[in-house]
Each structure stands twice: as structure tokens, then as C-alpha cells.
Design a protein around this motif. Structure first.
Motif, PDB file in Angstrom:
ATOM      1  N   MET A  78      -3.123  14.329   9.490  1.00 36.28           N
ATOM      2  CA  MET A  78      -3.568  13.002   9.949  1.00 36.28           C
ATOM      3  C   MET A  78      -5.060  12.824   9.646  1.00 36.28           C
ATOM      4  O   MET A  78      -5.870  13.698   9.942  1.00 36.28           O
ATOM      5  CB  MET A  78      -3.330  12.896  11.459  1.00 36.28           C
ATOM      6  N   ILE A  79      -5.401  11.702   9.025  1.00 35.59           N
ATOM      7  CA  ILE A  79      -6.806  11.371   8.772  1.00 35.59           C
ATOM      8  C   ILE A  79      -7.148  10.139   9.607  1.00 35.59           C
ATOM      9  O   ILE A  79      -6.420   9.134   9.584  1.00 35.59           O
ATOM     10  CB  ILE A  79      -7.059  11.056   7.273  1.00 35.59           C
ATOM     11  N   LEU A  80      -8.259  10.203  10.335  1.00 33.96           N
ATOM     12  CA  LEU A  80      -8.728   9.064  11.133  1.00 33.96           C
ATOM     13  C   LEU A  80      -9.780   8.306  10.326  1.00 33.96           C
ATOM     14  O   LEU A  80     -10.787   8.892   9.888  1.00 33.96           O
ATOM     15  CB  LEU A  80      -9.330   9.567  12.450  1.00 33.96           C
ATOM     16  N   VAL A  81      -9.528   7.017  10.131  1.00 35.03           N
ATOM     17  CA  VAL A  81     -10.452   6.181   9.342  1.00 35.03           C
ATOM     18  C   VAL A  81     -11.098   5.169  10.274  1.00 35.03           C
ATOM     19  O   VAL A  81     -10.424   4.272  10.794  1.00 35.03           O
ATOM     20  CB  VAL A  81      -9.699   5.461   8.193  1.00 35.03           C
ATOM     21  N   THR A  82     -12.410   5.303  10.506  1.00 38.34           N
ATOM     22  CA  THR A  82     -13.124   4.261  11.261  1.00 38.34           C
ATOM     23  C   THR A  82     -13.533   3.175  10.268  1.00 38.34           C
ATOM     24  O   THR A  82     -13.616   3.419   9.068  1.00 38.34           O
ATOM     25  CB  THR A  82     -14.357   4.818  12.007  1.00 38.34           C
ATOM     26  N   GLY A  83     -13.748   1.956  10.778  1.00 36.60           N
ATOM     27  CA  GLY A  83     -14.043   0.834   9.868  1.00 36.60           C
ATOM     28  C   GLY A  83     -12.867   0.556   8.949  1.00 36.60           C
ATOM     29  O   GLY A  83     -13.023   0.093   7.819  1.00 36.60           O
ATOM     30  N   ALA A  84     -11.647   0.801   9.468  1.00 34.77           N
ATOM     31  CA  ALA A  84     -10.449   0.770   8.609  1.00 34.77           C
ATOM     32  C   ALA A  84     -10.113  -0.621   8.090  1.00 34.77           C
ATOM     33  O   ALA A  84      -9.352  -0.753   7.134  1.00 34.77           O
ATOM     34  CB  ALA A  84      -9.251   1.338   9.371  1.00 34.77           C
TER      35      ALA A  84
ATOM     36  N   LEU B 158      -9.674   3.014   1.529  1.00 36.71           N
ATOM     37  CA  LEU B 158      -9.394   4.423   1.832  1.00 36.71           C
ATOM     38  C   LEU B 158      -8.022   4.574   2.501  1.00 36.71           C
ATOM     39  O   LEU B 158      -7.262   5.500   2.175  1.00 36.71           O
ATOM     40  CB  LEU B 158     -10.502   4.983   2.727  1.00 36.71           C
ATOM     41  N   VAL B 159      -7.703   3.683   3.430  1.00 32.94           N
ATOM     42  CA  VAL B 159      -6.395   3.740   4.088  1.00 32.94           C
ATOM     43  C   VAL B 159      -5.285   3.664   3.033  1.00 32.94           C
ATOM     44  O   VAL B 159      -4.344   4.473   3.030  1.00 32.94           O
ATOM     45  CB  VAL B 159      -6.254   2.594   5.124  1.00 32.94           C
ATOM     46  N   ARG B 160      -5.407   2.719   2.099  1.00 31.91           N
ATOM     47  CA  ARG B 160      -4.378   2.575   1.038  1.00 31.91           C
ATOM     48  C   ARG B 160      -4.285   3.842   0.203  1.00 31.91           C
ATOM     49  O   ARG B 160      -3.196   4.336  -0.091  1.00 31.91           O
ATOM     50  CB  ARG B 160      -4.722   1.375   0.135  1.00 31.91           C
ATOM     51  N   ASP B 161      -5.441   4.396  -0.153  1.00 28.79           N
ATOM     52  CA  ASP B 161      -5.478   5.590  -1.006  1.00 28.79           C
ATOM     53  C   ASP B 161      -4.791   6.765  -0.306  1.00 28.79           C
ATOM     54  O   ASP B 161      -3.958   7.475  -0.894  1.00 28.79           O
ATOM     55  CB  ASP B 161      -6.950   5.915  -1.326  1.00 28.79           C
ATOM     56  N   LEU B 162      -5.121   6.978   0.961  1.00 25.21           N
ATOM     57  CA  LEU B 162      -4.548   8.113   1.703  1.00 25.21           C
ATOM     58  C   LEU B 162      -3.042   7.947   1.875  1.00 25.21           C
ATOM     59  O   LEU B 162      -2.271   8.910   1.727  1.00 25.21           O
ATOM     60  CB  LEU B 162      -5.239   8.245   3.063  1.00 25.21           C
ATOM     61  N   LEU B 163      -2.593   6.716   2.199  1.00 21.22           N
ATOM     62  CA  LEU B 163      -1.155   6.474   2.349  1.00 21.22           C
ATOM     63  C   LEU B 163      -0.440   6.721   1.033  1.00 21.22           C
ATOM     64  O   LEU B 163       0.655   7.305   0.999  1.00 21.22           O
ATOM     65  CB  LEU B 163      -0.897   5.038   2.831  1.00 21.22           C
ATOM     66  N   ASP B 164      -1.065   6.284  -0.082  1.00 23.61           N
ATOM     67  CA  ASP B 164      -0.458   6.498  -1.403  1.00 23.61           C
ATOM     68  C   ASP B 164      -0.318   7.986  -1.708  1.00 23.61           C
ATOM     69  O   ASP B 164       0.522   8.388  -2.522  1.00 23.61           O
ATOM     70  CB  ASP B 164      -1.287   5.820  -2.500  1.00 23.61           C
ATOM     71  N   ARG B 165      -1.178   8.814  -1.090  1.00 23.71           N
ATOM     72  CA  ARG B 165      -1.072  10.270  -1.276  1.00 23.71           C
ATOM     73  C   ARG B 165      -0.045  10.888  -0.325  1.00 23.71           C
ATOM     74  O   ARG B 165       0.089  12.111  -0.251  1.00 23.71           O
ATOM     75  CB  ARG B 165      -2.425  10.934  -1.004  1.00 23.71           C
ATOM     76  N   GLY B 166       0.618  10.044   0.474  1.00 21.64           N
ATOM     77  CA  GLY B 166       1.657  10.526   1.375  1.00 21.64           C
ATOM     78  C   GLY B 166       1.120  11.086   2.684  1.00 21.64           C
ATOM     79  O   GLY B 166       1.840  11.788   3.409  1.00 21.64           O
ATOM     80  N   LEU B 167      -0.135  10.768   3.001  1.00 21.05           N
ATOM     81  CA  LEU B 167      -0.736  11.286   4.237  1.00 21.05           C
ATOM     82  C   LEU B 167      -0.533  10.332   5.402  1.00 21.05           C
ATOM     83  O   LEU B 167      -0.369   9.119   5.208  1.00 21.05           O
ATOM     84  CB  LEU B 167      -2.232  11.521   4.005  1.00 21.05           C
ATOM     85  N   GLU B 168      -0.569  10.890   6.625  1.00 25.43           N
ATOM     86  CA  GLU B 168      -0.551  10.070   7.843  1.00 25.43           C
ATOM     87  C   GLU B 168      -1.968   9.591   8.101  1.00 25.43           C
ATOM     88  O   GLU B 168      -2.921  10.370   7.985  1.00 25.43           O
ATOM     89  CB  GLU B 168      -0.116  10.924   9.042  1.00 25.43           C
ATOM     90  N   VAL B 169      -2.106   8.320   8.484  1.00 24.58           N
ATOM     91  CA  VAL B 169      -3.432   7.744   8.686  1.00 24.58           C
ATOM     92  C   VAL B 169      -3.487   7.016  10.027  1.00 24.58           C
ATOM     93  O   VAL B 169      -2.581   6.253  10.366  1.00 24.58           O
ATOM     94  CB  VAL B 169      -3.784   6.745   7.557  1.00 24.58           C
ATOM     95  N   ALA B 170      -4.571   7.264  10.781  1.00 21.49           N
ATOM     96  CA  ALA B 170      -4.855   6.469  11.979  1.00 21.49           C
ATOM     97  C   ALA B 170      -6.016   5.543  11.629  1.00 21.49           C
ATOM     98  O   ALA B 170      -7.101   6.003  11.265  1.00 21.49           O
ATOM     99  CB  ALA B 170      -5.208   7.374  13.150  1.00 21.49           C
ATOM    100  N   ALA B 171      -5.776   4.242  11.725  1.00 26.91           N
ATOM    101  CA  ALA B 171      -6.780   3.243  11.353  1.00 26.91           C
ATOM    102  C   ALA B 171      -7.478   2.747  12.610  1.00 26.91           C
ATOM    103  O   ALA B 171      -6.856   2.127  13.469  1.00 26.91           O
ATOM    104  CB  ALA B 171      -6.106   2.080  10.630  1.00 26.91           C
ATOM    105  N   MET B 172      -8.772   3.025  12.732  1.00 27.78           N
ATOM    106  CA  MET B 172      -9.499   2.635  13.948  1.00 27.78           C
ATOM    107  C   MET B 172     -10.125   1.258  13.751  1.00 27.78           C
ATOM    108  O   MET B 172     -10.761   0.977  12.738  1.00 27.78           O
ATOM    109  CB  MET B 172     -10.574   3.668  14.273  1.00 27.78           C
ATOM    110  N   THR B 173      -9.930   0.401  14.746  1.00 27.29           N
ATOM    111  CA  THR B 173     -10.416  -0.975  14.695  1.00 27.29           C
ATOM    112  C   THR B 173     -10.548  -1.501  16.117  1.00 27.29           C
ATOM    113  O   THR B 173      -9.892  -1.008  17.032  1.00 27.29           O
ATOM    114  CB  THR B 173      -9.417  -1.861  13.906  1.00 27.29           C
ATOM    115  N   ARG B 174     -11.367  -2.539  16.275  1.00 24.90           N
ATOM    116  CA  ARG B 174     -11.415  -3.201  17.580  1.00 24.90           C
ATOM    117  C   ARG B 174     -10.260  -4.174  17.730  1.00 24.90           C
ATOM    118  O   ARG B 174     -10.008  -4.683  18.808  1.00 24.90           O
ATOM    119  CB  ARG B 174     -12.762  -3.929  17.738  1.00 24.90           C
TER     120      ARG B 174
END
Ligand SMILES: NC(=O)c1ccc[n+]([C@@H]2O[C@H](COP(=O)([O-])OP(=O)(O)OC[C@H]3O[C@@H](n4cnc5c(N)ncnc54)[C@H](OP(=O)(O)O)[C@@H]3O)[C@@H](O)[C@H]2O)c1
Length: 271
Positions: A1-7, A15-31
Motif C-alpha cells: 500500500m502506498i499513501l499519496v498525499t495531495g492525491a 502518481l495515483v494512476r501510475d501506481l495503480l497501473d503497476r498493480g499496487l494498492e493506493v490510499a489517496a489522501m484528500t480533504r
């Protein structure tokens, strides 16, 4: 799992798109979780969650330092071992005499906080984003001239997707601890040259008006830093191209034209 602030932002969303395309789990941090698209492997979060690594995005509005201190404290508490921070080209490595309002002074304080955090760290210092040119869209749509405080100063303008590709490598690969990468595109290009490229792509003449840098030409929250930055660029002080993107991603970074051919027609057609 990769946590992306400013997602939801410029580099974070790429970055979120790139990581997902690599098959990784992503947590997108936002208000605002409603801004995070529904995609397999992607979850939205308003708080720091446990992850293998965190992308730390200091918002351009220059949040106070405790914004980053709080994120780093929460990352430690959540057991996140590795942080990759977005910074900016020209940030000093050591103590410096830049005025407190200077962008480099602000990023220096953030970088120093990360270096002292005890976490595994890497800093990315990109140059001017190609996406900054999108600020010209209202004037181009209205047929008004583009005001240019950067003169003929050239810069190694970078596609944010290339910053994201580097971030993805560094977040997921080894050997980047305590390293600082300066990220640029492959060519030096001035604002009038960018506008000449856009005029060709859009099939219309674009007029540019040269202006001395002044705070009223920029959004108020970044006016001081942006004025100083424009003076530097105008004097040729950001005419820098580095090999770091290609070294880290094994691909040549995008030329301004290639980015603009993808991004700009939709901006104007969607008007
Ligand atoms: N633009 C350039 O040419 C350039 C060049 C070099 C370095 N940089 C650096 O890049 C960084 C980001 O610039 P950007 O303009 O591209 O920003 P951005 O990534 O498009 O947007 C910032 C993100 O941060 C979040 N955010 C904004 N204000 C916030 C706040 N007060 N508290 C918490 N989150 C907040 C927003 O997320 P939510 O609204 O979803 O919460 C947004 O997605 C800056 O540090 C800048 O110095 C920019």
C-alpha cells in the motif's frame, strides 16, 4: 500500500494512476474523498493510514510547517517507514540566507524536517511544471494576449507525469534513501517558445506581452515567491536540464510539445 498525499493535485493524481497501473494498492489522501475516482485498488482517506511508503506533497498555498510535521508524526505512528517529499528546484541543501518568504527557504524547512524525522527519506526537486501553462487558457479562449513576466528565460519545463513516474520508482524501489533528485524535462524552452508551440497545436496566433515581474501578476498566496522566481528565470537562472528522470525511469522525459499535444486540445475544445 502506498499513501499519496495531495492525491487530487497535479503530481499526486498522476502518481495515483501510475501506481495503480503497476498493480499496487493506493490510499489517496484528500480533504474531500468525493474527488477520488472509483478504481479497483484505490481507497480515499482523510487521515494517514498504514502504508509501505508515503508521498508527501506540500500544497502550493504554503501551509504552515506544522502541516508537514503532523503528517510525519502520523506516518511514524502508523509505521510508515519511507517518505518521498516533493520539493522544488533551487532549494538550498544547507543553511542559507534566503529571505523567509522565498520558495527555496520554505521548501528547505520542509526538507530539513523530513531529514530530521528519523524516517527513510528521498527528496524530489522538480523544475517548472508544463501544466503551469494551463493558466493561460482563459486568455487564449478570450483572444487576449498572454502576459509574460519570464522574458526569454529558458527552463527545463517538465511533464508532471514524469515527476510521478520518478516518485513511483522511488516509493517502491530501493537505494534512494537520503538522496535528492533534481527533475527536469529534456529541453530548455522559454515562455514565448512554449506559446509558439501552442499556437501551432491550436492552429491560432497567440500574442505575448512582456512585463517586468511584479507581485500583482501572480496569485496572492504565492506572489512574493513567484515574483522572485520570475526574476531568476528572466535572468537565465533556471536554465537547467538534468538526466535524473531518464536515469530513474529508463525513459526520456516528455518534450513540452508532446505534453501539450495531449493536454491542450481538450482544454480549448472543452471551453
Ligand atoms: N507548479 C510548479 O511549477 C512547481 C515546480 C516545482 C515545485 N512545485 C511544488 O509543487 C507543490 C504542489 O504544487 P501544485 O500547485 O501542483 O499543487 P497540487 O499538487 O495541484 O495541489 C495541492 C494538493 O494539496 C491539497 N491541499 C491544498 N491545500 C491544502 C491544505 N491547506 N491542507 C491540506 N491539503 C491541501 C489539495 O488536496 P485536496 O483539496 O484534495 O485536499 C491538492 O490536491 C508545491 O510545493 C510547489 O512548490 C511546483
Amino acid at each position: 500500500m502506498i499513501l499519496v498525499t495531495g492525491a487530487t493535485g497535479t503530481t499526486g493524481s498522476a502518481l495515483v494512476r501510475d501506481l495503480l497501473d503497476r498493480g499496487l494498492e493506493v490510499a489517496a489522501m484528500t480533504r474531500d474523498p468525493a474527488r477520488v475516482p472509483d478504481r479497483p485498488g484505490l481507497t480515499a482517506t482523510t487521515v494517514v493510514v498504514p502504508a509501505d511508503a508515503m508521498y508527501l506533497l506540500p500544497p502550493a498555498a504554503r501551509t504552515p510547517l506544522d502541516h508537514e510535521e503532523n503528517l510525519l508524526r502520523a506516518a511514524k505512528a502508523a509505521g510508515i517507514p519511507r517518505v518521498v517529499r516533493l520539493s522544488a528546484i533551487g532549494t538550498p541543501d544547507e543553511d542559507h540566507d534566503l529571505p523567509p518568504g522565498h520558495l527555496g527557504a520554505w521548501h528547505f524547512r520542509g526538507e530539513r524536517t523530513l531529514r530530521r524525522s528519523g524516517l527513510e527519506w528521498t527528496v524530489l526537486r522538480p523544475t517548472t511544471f508544463a501544466t503551469n501553462s494551463l493558466a493561460w487558457a482563459p486568455d487564449i479562449r478570450a483572444g487576449r494576449p498572454i502576459v509574460n513576466p519570464f522574458g526569454d528565460g529558458k527552463q527545463g519545463v517538465i511533464d508532471p507525469a514524469d515527476i510521478a513516474a520518478v516518485a513511483a520508482e522511488v516509493l517502491t524501489g530501493d537505494g534512494h534513501h537520503e538522496l535528492i533528485y533534481t527533475l527536469t524535462g529534456p529541453e530548455l524552452i522559454s515562455v514565448p517558445e512554449q506559446l509558439a508551440v501552442l499556437a501551432e497545436i491550436l492552429g491560432r496566433p497567440l500574442e505575448v506581452v512582456d512585463r517586468e515581474p511584479a507581485p500583482e501578476l501572480f496569485p496572492s498566496e504565492i506572489a512574493e515567491a513567484a515574483t522572485a522566481g520570475a526574476r531568476l528565470v528572466r535572468a537565465g537562472g533556471n536554465a537547467v536540464v538534468t538526466p535524473d528522470v531518464e536515469k530513474l525511469t529508463s525513459r526520456r522525459p516528455a518534450m513540452f510539445r508532446a505534453w501539450a499535444e495531449r493536454a491542450w486540445p481538450a482544454v480549448i475544445d472543452g471551453a
